[in-house]
Design a protein around this motif. Structure first.
Motif, PDB file in Angstrom:
ATOM      1  N   PHE A   1       0.844  -1.192   0.000  1.00 44.82           N
ATOM      2  CA  PHE A   1       0.000   0.000   0.000  1.00 44.82           C
ATOM      3  C   PHE A   1       0.881   1.244   0.000  1.00 44.82           C
ATOM      4  N   PRO A   2       0.359   2.351  -0.522  1.00 42.68           N
ATOM      5  CA  PRO A   2       1.095   3.611  -0.452  1.00 42.68           C
ATOM      6  C   PRO A   2       0.865   4.272   0.906  1.00 42.68           C
ATOM      7  N   THR A   3       1.843   5.055   1.334  1.00 44.03           N
ATOM      8  CA  THR A   3       1.681   5.865   2.544  1.00 44.03           C
ATOM      9  C   THR A   3       2.090   7.295   2.220  1.00 44.03           C
ATOM     10  N   ASP A   4       2.157   8.114   3.240  1.00 43.89           N
ATOM     11  CA  ASP A   4       2.588   9.495   3.062  1.00 43.89           C
ATOM     12  C   ASP A   4       4.096   9.605   2.822  1.00 43.89           C
ATOM     13  N   THR A   5       4.819   8.502   2.969  1.00 42.26           N
ATOM     14  CA  THR A   5       6.266   8.533   2.771  1.00 42.26           C
ATOM     15  C   THR A   5       6.679   7.643   1.602  1.00 42.26           C
TER      16      THR A   5
ATOM     17  N   GLY B   1       1.151  11.749  10.700  1.00 36.08           N
ATOM     18  CA  GLY B   1       2.354  12.306  10.108  1.00 36.08           C
ATOM     19  C   GLY B   1       3.474  11.295  10.011  1.00 36.08           C
ATOM     20  N   ALA B   2       4.601  11.758   9.497  1.00 33.54           N
ATOM     21  CA  ALA B   2       5.750  10.901   9.195  1.00 33.54           C
ATOM     22  C   ALA B   2       6.673  10.755  10.400  1.00 33.54           C
ATOM     23  N   LEU B   3       6.098  10.349  11.531  1.00 35.69           N
ATOM     24  CA  LEU B   3       6.871  10.093  12.745  1.00 35.69           C
ATOM     25  C   LEU B   3       6.574   8.695  13.243  1.00 35.69           C
TER      26      LEU B   3
ATOM     27  N   ILE C   1      -1.518  -8.818  -2.288  1.00 30.68           N
ATOM     28  CA  ILE C   1      -2.537  -7.898  -2.791  1.00 30.68           C
ATOM     29  C   ILE C   1      -1.950  -6.492  -2.739  1.00 30.68           C
ATOM     30  N   VAL C   2      -2.007  -5.782  -3.862  1.00 33.51           N
ATOM     31  CA  VAL C   2      -1.494  -4.416  -3.930  1.00 33.51           C
ATOM     32  C   VAL C   2      -2.680  -3.461  -3.892  1.00 33.51           C
ATOM     33  N   ILE C   3      -2.666  -2.579  -2.906  1.00 39.32           N
ATOM     34  CA  ILE C   3      -3.707  -1.567  -2.763  1.00 39.32           C
ATOM     35  C   ILE C   3      -3.217  -0.323  -3.496  1.00 39.32           C
ATOM     36  N   ASP C   4      -3.793  -0.049  -4.643  1.00 34.59           N
ATOM     37  CA  ASP C   4      -3.318   1.075  -5.458  1.00 34.59           C
ATOM     38  C   ASP C   4      -4.404   2.146  -5.579  1.00 34.59           C
ATOM     39  N   ASN C   5      -4.866   2.591  -4.393  1.00 32.89           N
ATOM     40  CA  ASN C   5      -5.932   3.582  -4.351  1.00 32.89           C
ATOM     41  C   ASN C   5      -5.397   4.983  -4.069  1.00 32.89           C
ATOM     42  N   ALA C   6      -4.147   5.262  -4.420  1.00 26.71           N
ATOM     43  CA  ALA C   6      -3.534   6.557  -4.129  1.00 26.71           C
ATOM     44  C   ALA C   6      -4.167   7.659  -4.975  1.00 26.71           C
ATOM     45  N   PHE C   7      -4.472   8.773  -4.326  1.00 27.30           N
ATOM     46  CA  PHE C   7      -5.059   9.912  -5.013  1.00 27.30           C
ATOM     47  C   PHE C   7      -4.117  11.102  -5.071  1.00 27.30           C
ATOM     48  N   GLU C   8      -3.017  11.029  -4.361  1.00 32.07           N
ATOM     49  CA  GLU C   8      -2.078  12.137  -4.277  1.00 32.07           C
ATOM     50  C   GLU C   8      -0.668  11.559  -4.174  1.00 32.07           C
ATOM     51  N   PRO C   9       0.355  12.314  -4.534  1.00 31.48           N
ATOM     52  CA  PRO C   9       1.710  11.765  -4.471  1.00 31.48           C
ATOM     53  C   PRO C   9       2.175  11.552  -3.033  1.00 31.48           C
ATOM     54  N   MET C  10       3.050  10.567  -2.867  1.00 36.19           N
ATOM     55  CA  MET C  10       3.653  10.300  -1.570  1.00 36.19           C
ATOM     56  C   MET C  10       4.868  11.202  -1.407  1.00 36.19           C
ATOM     57  N   GLY C  11       5.328  11.365  -0.179  1.00 35.30           N
ATOM     58  CA  GLY C  11       6.470  12.229   0.102  1.00 35.30           C
ATOM     59  C   GLY C  11       7.790  11.683  -0.389  1.00 35.30           C
ATOM     60  N   GLY C  12       7.977  10.365  -0.376  1.00 31.09           N
ATOM     61  CA  GLY C  12       9.211   9.760  -0.848  1.00 31.09           C
ATOM     62  C   GLY C  12      10.277   9.602   0.213  1.00 31.09           C
ATOM     63  N   ALA C  13      10.297  10.449   1.225  1.00 26.61           N
ATOM     64  CA  ALA C  13      11.273  10.323   2.309  1.00 26.61           C
ATOM     65  C   ALA C  13      10.687   9.421   3.396  1.00 26.61           C
TER      66      ALA C  13
ATOM     67  N   ASN D   1      15.592   9.984  21.314  1.00 23.00           N
ATOM     68  CA  ASN D   1      16.768   9.794  20.466  1.00 23.00           C
ATOM     69  C   ASN D   1      16.287   9.643  19.031  1.00 23.00           C
ATOM     70  N   ILE D   2      16.718  10.534  18.149  1.00 22.36           N
ATOM     71  CA  ILE D   2      16.351  10.432  16.732  1.00 22.36           C
ATOM     72  C   ILE D   2      17.329   9.462  16.084  1.00 22.36           C
ATOM     73  N   VAL D   3      16.822   8.294  15.658  1.00 17.29           N
ATOM     74  CA  VAL D   3      17.686   7.300  15.028  1.00 17.29           C
ATOM     75  C   VAL D   3      17.625   7.354  13.507  1.00 17.29           C
ATOM     76  N   ARG D   4      16.600   8.037  12.983  1.00 18.67           N
ATOM     77  CA  ARG D   4      16.546   8.280  11.543  1.00 18.67           C
ATOM     78  C   ARG D   4      15.810   9.590  11.330  1.00 18.67           C
ATOM     79  N   ALA D   5      16.483  10.528  10.680  1.00 12.42           N
ATOM     80  CA  ALA D   5      15.830  11.788  10.316  1.00 12.42           C
ATOM     81  C   ALA D   5      14.976  11.534   9.104  1.00 12.42           C
ATOM     82  N   GLY D   6      13.793  12.125   9.078  1.00 18.06           N
ATOM     83  CA  GLY D   6      12.875  11.906   7.958  1.00 18.06           C
ATOM     84  C   GLY D   6      11.911  13.051   7.817  1.00 18.06           C
TER      85      GLY D   6
END
Length: 189
Positions: A25-29, A88-90, A154-166, A179-184
Motif C-alpha cells: 500500500f502507499p503511505t505518506d512517505t 504524520g511521518a513520525l 494484494i497491492v492496494i493502489d488507491n492513491a489519489f495524491e503523491p507520496m512524500g518519498g522520504a 533519540n532520533i535514530v533516523r531523520a525523515g
C-alpha cells in the motif's frame, strides 16, 4: 484501481490477511508492506522481504484511538509526540504492548487519506508494516514494481495524491528522553 468500497473485495482482503497474507500500500512517505500485527503476520513479512530477524517491524493505523492499545507501556512523552505529530511521518519507537517486543518496535499513524481508508476496512484497523522492498534493496517505487517483485500479495493502489518519498522520522524513547535514530519527514522541536 483498488475499490475499498467493494464489499466482496474487503472480504477478500480481510481473509487474505487473516490467513497470514501480505499486502502492499502507499503511505505518506513510501510504499509499504503489511500484514496483521500478529506473530504469523510478522513472520510472513520477514520471509517475503528476506528481512533479518533483528530488524523490528512497526504497527501503523489510521488513528491514535486504534493504535493506543499497542502503546500501553509507552511513557507519557510518546503520547505527547503522537498528539503533536500524528497523523504524520513520525515513527515512535519503543516495545509494543501485547506483542513480541523482539518483532515490533514502534508505532505510527501516517497522514495519508488512502492509507486511512485502507485501515478503516481492515479488521482491527492496524497493520504490522515495513517498507516495500527486499531487505537491503531500495524501496520499490510503483505498484507495477511491487507486483513483479512480490507476485503473491494484494497491492492496494488507491492513491489519489503523491507520496512524500522520504522515510518517516524514527524517534526512540527511553523514558522521556528522545533519540532520533533516523531523520525523515518530521522535525521534532
Amino acid at each position: 484501481m483498488t475499490n475499498l468500497h467493494d464489499v466482496a473485495f474487503i472480504a477478500k482482503l480481510n481473509n487474505h490477511l487473516k490467513s497470514g497474507g501480505v499486502i502492499a500500500f502507499p503511505t505518506d512517505t513510501v510504499w509499504g508492506l503489511g500484514a496483521l500485527p500478529t506473530r504469523v503476520g510478522a513472520d510472513a513479512l520477514f520471509e517475503i522481504k528476506h528481512r533479518p530477524a533483528n530488524k523490528h517491524l512497526i504497527i501503523m493505523s489510521d488513528s491514535l484511538v486504534h493504535i493506543k492499545p499497542y502503546m500501553a507501556n509507552y511513557p507519557a512523552r510518546a503520547f505527547e509526540l503522537a498528539q503533536k505529530y500524528w497523523p504524520g511521518a513520525l515513527t515512535i519507537g519503543v516495545p509494543v504492548a501485547g506483542t513480541d517486543s523482539m518483532v515490533f518496535g514502534g508505532v505510527r499513524v501516517p497522514n495519508y487519506k488512502p492509507f486511512m481508508e485502507l485501515c478503516s476496512v481492515i479488521d482491527g484497523h492496524c497493520l504490522a508494516t515495513t517498507s516495500a522492498n527486499i531487505s537491503g534493496q531500495p524501496t520499490l517505487q510503483s505498484a507495477d514494481e511491487i507486483r513483479k517483485t512480490f507476485p503473491n500479495i494484494i497491492v492496494i493502489d488507491n492513491a489519489f495524491e503523491p507520496m512524500g518519498g522520504a522515510p518517516s522520522t524514527v524517534a526512540v524513547l527511553d523514558g522521556d528522553n528522545i533519540n532520533i535514530v533516523r531523520a525523515g519527514g518530521v522535525v521534532i522541536e
